[in-house]
Design a protein around this motif. Structure first.
Motif, PDB file in Angstrom:
ATOM      1  N   ASP A 286       1.142  -1.370   0.413  1.00  0.00           N
ATOM      2  CA  ASP A 286       0.113  -0.134  -0.261  1.00  0.00           C
ATOM      3  C   ASP A 286       0.834   1.486  -0.126  1.00  0.00           C
ATOM      4  O   ASP A 286       0.426   1.707   0.459  1.00  0.00           O
ATOM      5  CB  ASP A 286      -1.135   0.025   1.291  1.00  0.00           C
ATOM      6  N   VAL A 287       1.938   1.647  -0.717  1.00  0.00           N
ATOM      7  CA  VAL A 287       3.119   2.344  -0.952  1.00  0.00           C
ATOM      8  C   VAL A 287       2.469   3.366  -1.180  1.00  0.00           C
ATOM      9  O   VAL A 287       2.281   4.973  -1.205  1.00  0.00           O
ATOM     10  CB  VAL A 287       4.269   2.175  -1.517  1.00  0.00           C
ATOM     11  N   ARG A 288       1.108   3.442  -2.335  1.00  0.00           N
ATOM     12  CA  ARG A 288       0.765   4.170  -3.656  1.00  0.00           C
ATOM     13  C   ARG A 288      -0.232   4.491  -2.740  1.00  0.00           C
ATOM     14  O   ARG A 288      -1.098   6.159  -2.254  1.00  0.00           O
ATOM     15  CB  ARG A 288      -0.086   4.088  -4.399  1.00  0.00           C
ATOM     16  N   GLU A 289      -1.319   4.429  -1.165  1.00  0.00           N
ATOM     17  CA  GLU A 289      -2.341   4.728  -0.571  1.00  0.00           C
ATOM     18  C   GLU A 289      -1.429   5.524   0.408  1.00  0.00           C
ATOM     19  O   GLU A 289      -1.798   6.654   0.517  1.00  0.00           O
ATOM     20  CB  GLU A 289      -2.574   4.073   0.227  1.00  0.00           C
ATOM     21  N   ARG A 290      -0.596   4.751   0.791  1.00  0.00           N
ATOM     22  CA  ARG A 290       0.368   5.675   1.499  1.00  0.00           C
ATOM     23  C   ARG A 290       0.439   7.070   1.341  1.00  0.00           C
ATOM     24  O   ARG A 290       0.970   8.663   1.408  1.00  0.00           O
ATOM     25  CB  ARG A 290       1.299   5.296   2.838  1.00  0.00           C
ATOM     26  N   ARG A 291       1.751   7.138  -0.343  1.00  0.00           N
ATOM     27  CA  ARG A 291       2.042   8.494  -0.458  1.00  0.00           C
ATOM     28  C   ARG A 291       1.053   9.594  -0.524  1.00  0.00           C
ATOM     29  O   ARG A 291       1.569  10.396  -0.900  1.00  0.00           O
ATOM     30  CB  ARG A 291       2.715   7.399  -1.746  1.00  0.00           C
ATOM     31  N   GLU A 292       0.522   9.239  -1.642  1.00  0.00           N
ATOM     32  CA  GLU A 292      -0.869   9.367  -1.666  1.00  0.00           C
ATOM     33  C   GLU A 292      -1.723  10.213  -0.378  1.00  0.00           C
ATOM     34  O   GLU A 292      -1.724  11.519  -0.012  1.00  0.00           O
ATOM     35  CB  GLU A 292      -2.156   9.211  -2.359  1.00  0.00           C
ATOM     36  N   ARG A 293      -1.408   9.992   1.150  1.00  0.00           N
ATOM     37  CA  ARG A 293      -2.182  10.454   1.817  1.00  0.00           C
ATOM     38  C   ARG A 293      -1.149  11.188   3.168  1.00  0.00           C
ATOM     39  O   ARG A 293      -2.019  12.717   3.004  1.00  0.00           O
ATOM     40  CB  ARG A 293      -2.737   8.991   2.893  1.00  0.00           C
ATOM     41  N   ALA A 294      -0.125  10.704   2.068  1.00  0.00           N
ATOM     42  CA  ALA A 294       0.865  12.165   2.772  1.00  0.00           C
ATOM     43  C   ALA A 294       1.196  13.244   2.085  1.00  0.00           C
ATOM     44  O   ALA A 294       2.034  13.959   1.453  1.00  0.00           O
ATOM     45  CB  ALA A 294       2.527  11.533   2.813  1.00  0.00           C
ATOM     46  N   ASP A 295       0.822  13.608   0.653  1.00  0.00           N
ATOM     47  CA  ASP A 295       0.327  14.221  -0.492  1.00  0.00           C
ATOM     48  C   ASP A 295       1.723  14.118  -0.865  1.00  0.00           C
ATOM     49  O   ASP A 295       2.428  15.682  -1.140  1.00  0.00           O
ATOM     50  CB  ASP A 295      -0.056  15.470   0.370  1.00  0.00           C
ATOM     51  N   LEU A 296       2.566  13.304  -1.472  1.00  0.00           N
ATOM     52  CA  LEU A 296       3.556  13.258  -1.699  1.00  0.00           C
ATOM     53  C   LEU A 296       3.617  12.709  -3.713  1.00  0.00           C
ATOM     54  O   LEU A 296       2.908  12.000  -4.126  1.00  0.00           O
ATOM     55  CB  LEU A 296       4.472  12.310  -1.445  1.00  0.00           C
ATOM     56  N   SER A 297       4.677  13.461  -4.217  1.00  0.00           N
ATOM     57  CA  SER A 297       4.052  12.456  -5.793  1.00  0.00           C
ATOM     58  C   SER A 297       5.822  11.423  -5.242  1.00  0.00           C
ATOM     59  O   SER A 297       5.876  11.488  -4.607  1.00  0.00           O
ATOM     60  CB  SER A 297       4.706  13.619  -6.787  1.00  0.00           C
ATOM     61  N   GLN A 298       5.522  10.588  -7.182  1.00  0.00           N
ATOM     62  CA  GLN A 298       6.199   9.827  -7.387  1.00  0.00           C
ATOM     63  C   GLN A 298       7.131  10.248  -6.804  1.00  0.00           C
ATOM     64  O   GLN A 298       7.845   9.191  -6.336  1.00  0.00           O
ATOM     65  CB  GLN A 298       6.357   8.449  -8.177  1.00  0.00           C
ATOM     66  N   ALA A 299       8.181  11.147  -7.716  1.00  0.00           N
ATOM     67  CA  ALA A 299       8.933  12.117  -7.798  1.00  0.00           C
ATOM     68  C   ALA A 299       9.618  12.006  -6.658  1.00  0.00           C
ATOM     69  O   ALA A 299      11.217  11.699  -6.272  1.00  0.00           O
ATOM     70  CB  ALA A 299       9.023  12.752  -9.010  1.00  0.00           C
ATOM     71  N   ASN A 300       9.017  13.041  -5.477  1.00  0.00           N
ATOM     72  CA  ASN A 300       9.361  13.312  -3.934  1.00  0.00           C
ATOM     73  C   ASN A 300       9.828  12.043  -3.350  1.00  0.00           C
ATOM     74  O   ASN A 300      10.967  11.862  -2.908  1.00  0.00           O
ATOM     75  CB  ASN A 300       8.244  13.431  -3.492  1.00  0.00           C
ATOM     76  N   LEU A 301       8.934  10.331  -3.627  1.00  0.00           N
ATOM     77  CA  LEU A 301       8.938   9.288  -1.984  1.00  0.00           C
ATOM     78  C   LEU A 301      10.487   8.973  -3.263  1.00  0.00           C
ATOM     79  O   LEU A 301      11.420   8.240  -2.296  1.00  0.00           O
ATOM     80  CB  LEU A 301       7.906   8.963  -2.749  1.00  0.00           C
ATOM     81  N   ALA A 302      10.085   8.852  -4.530  1.00  0.00           N
ATOM     82  CA  ALA A 302      12.080   8.963  -4.900  1.00  0.00           C
ATOM     83  C   ALA A 302      13.189   9.160  -4.449  1.00  0.00           C
ATOM     84  O   ALA A 302      14.004   8.503  -4.230  1.00  0.00           O
ATOM     85  CB  ALA A 302      11.910   8.444  -6.475  1.00  0.00           C
ATOM     86  N   ALA A 303      13.267  10.283  -4.672  1.00  0.00           N
ATOM     87  CA  ALA A 303      14.475  10.793  -4.299  1.00  0.00           C
ATOM     88  C   ALA A 303      14.461  10.799  -2.238  1.00  0.00           C
ATOM     89  O   ALA A 303      15.432  10.801  -2.045  1.00  0.00           O
ATOM     90  CB  ALA A 303      13.712  12.398  -4.066  1.00  0.00           C
ATOM     91  N   ALA A 304      13.348  11.012  -1.818  1.00  0.00           N
ATOM     92  CA  ALA A 304      13.555  10.396  -0.805  1.00  0.00           C
ATOM     93  C   ALA A 304      14.387   9.220  -0.031  1.00  0.00           C
ATOM     94  O   ALA A 304      14.894   8.995   1.140  1.00  0.00           O
ATOM     95  CB  ALA A 304      12.368  10.383   0.100  1.00  0.00           C
ATOM     96  N   VAL A 305      13.755   8.226  -0.997  1.00  0.00           N
ATOM     97  CA  VAL A 305      14.880   6.810  -0.709  1.00  0.00           C
ATOM     98  C   VAL A 305      15.704   6.740  -1.631  1.00  0.00           C
ATOM     99  O   VAL A 305      16.155   5.612  -1.058  1.00  0.00           O
ATOM    100  CB  VAL A 305      13.403   5.932  -0.040  1.00  0.00           C
ATOM    101  N   GLY A 306      16.402   7.761  -2.154  1.00  0.00           N
ATOM    102  CA  GLY A 306      17.069   7.241  -2.855  1.00  0.00           C
ATOM    103  C   GLY A 306      16.922   6.815  -4.416  1.00  0.00           C
ATOM    104  O   GLY A 306      17.700   5.559  -4.513  1.00  0.00           O
ATOM    105  N   VAL A 307      15.916   6.077  -5.264  1.00  0.00           N
ATOM    106  CA  VAL A 307      15.809   5.476  -6.071  1.00  0.00           C
ATOM    107  C   VAL A 307      14.917   6.260  -7.432  1.00  0.00           C
ATOM    108  O   VAL A 307      14.746   7.740  -6.831  1.00  0.00           O
ATOM    109  CB  VAL A 307      14.668   4.327  -5.898  1.00  0.00           C
ATOM    110  N   THR A 308      14.629   5.492  -8.508  1.00  0.00           N
ATOM    111  CA  THR A 308      14.539   6.465  -9.805  1.00  0.00           C
ATOM    112  C   THR A 308      12.262   6.301  -9.424  1.00  0.00           C
ATOM    113  O   THR A 308      12.013   6.114  -8.676  1.00  0.00           O
ATOM    114  CB  THR A 308      14.334   5.679 -11.054  1.00  0.00           C
ATOM    115  N   ARG A 309      12.568   7.940 -10.219  1.00  0.00           N
ATOM    116  CA  ARG A 309       9.757   7.391  -9.438  1.00  0.00           C
ATOM    117  C   ARG A 309       9.839   6.498 -10.719  1.00  0.00           C
ATOM    118  O   ARG A 309       8.716   6.236 -10.322  1.00  0.00           O
ATOM    119  CB  ARG A 309       9.907   8.803 -10.691  1.00  0.00           C
TER     120      ARG A 309
END
Lengths: 138, 71
Positions: free
Chosen positions: B4-27
């Motif tokens: 449920d990465v998508r659900e948690r990401r959307e709940r945190a109002d994050l883009s895929q790109a932002n999450l990717a940068a935060a954990v050090g991978v590509t979008r």
């Protein structure tokens, strides 16, 4: 959970740019080398080819950005595995055909085929060595 | 692997790109994980769980054969 990441579009566009640059170096170098060889400048073509190769590594190693992540590595691993399977199957079938055809038909395989078989054997020999090294390294 | 990465990401109002940068991978990697097309490494799974402040098993469901994730 609410950490913010700044300048993200900038980072992404840089990654895209660097990746394009890397492969552009290789493609440009090879295309220029082939063109120059065709035009009668083989040495210059070879030099441009090496500039392309070195450019590829310079971009790859010269940036602190992560251009390839674990998924790229996984895709590469799966593609390599699939390639080996395809090459292996083609090699086994072709080798058998090349041995049997002259016995039952008038067809004589071209001598280039022998070179290709050596290349196959070398590829799989290298694979075997690398596999054993990975398996038994301390 | 379901997640449920998508659900948690959307709940945190994050883009895929932002999450990717935060954990050090590509979008694209985040996108592939969300679409169940790529199972992350242990390191990345830990990084995502740490980011969302949850446990790995809260984020990922291995759907083991013959086992219900609810049991």
């Amino acid at each position: 959970m609410t950490r913010t990441v700044t300048s993200e579009p900038d980072r992404l566009s840089k990654i895209r740019l660097y990746r394009r640059l890397m492969f552009g170096c290789i493609l440009g170098g090879v295309a220029a080398a082939l063109g120059l060889r065709h035009l009668g400048y083989p040495v210059l073509g070879e030099a441009i080819y090496w500039v392309g190769i070195l450019g590829f590594f310079a971009v790859w190693q010269g940036t602190s950005l992560t251009l390839f992540d674990e998924r790229d590595v996984e895709l590469e691993r799966r593609a390599s595995h699939l390639t080996l399977l395809v090459v292996g199957a083609v090699g086994v079938l072709t080798a058998s055909a090349a041995r049997m055809l002259p016995r039952f038909t008038d067809y004589a395989p071209p001598s280039e085929l022998t070179g290709a078989f050596y290349a196959f054997a070398f590829l799989f020999g290298t694979f075997g060595v690398v596999y054993l090294w990975l398996r038994y390294r301390p | 692997m379901k997640n449920d990465v998508r659900e948690r990401r959307e709940r945190a109002d994050l883009s895929q790109a932002n999450l990717a940068a935060a954990v050090g991978v590509t979008r694209q990697t985040i996108n592939a994980i969300e679409r169940d097309r790529y199972d992350p490494s242990i390191e990345l799974a830990f990084a995502l769980a740490r980011y969302f402040d949850c446990r790995i098993e809260d984020l990922f469901d291995p759907e083991l054969d013959g086992e219900s994730s609810d049991s």
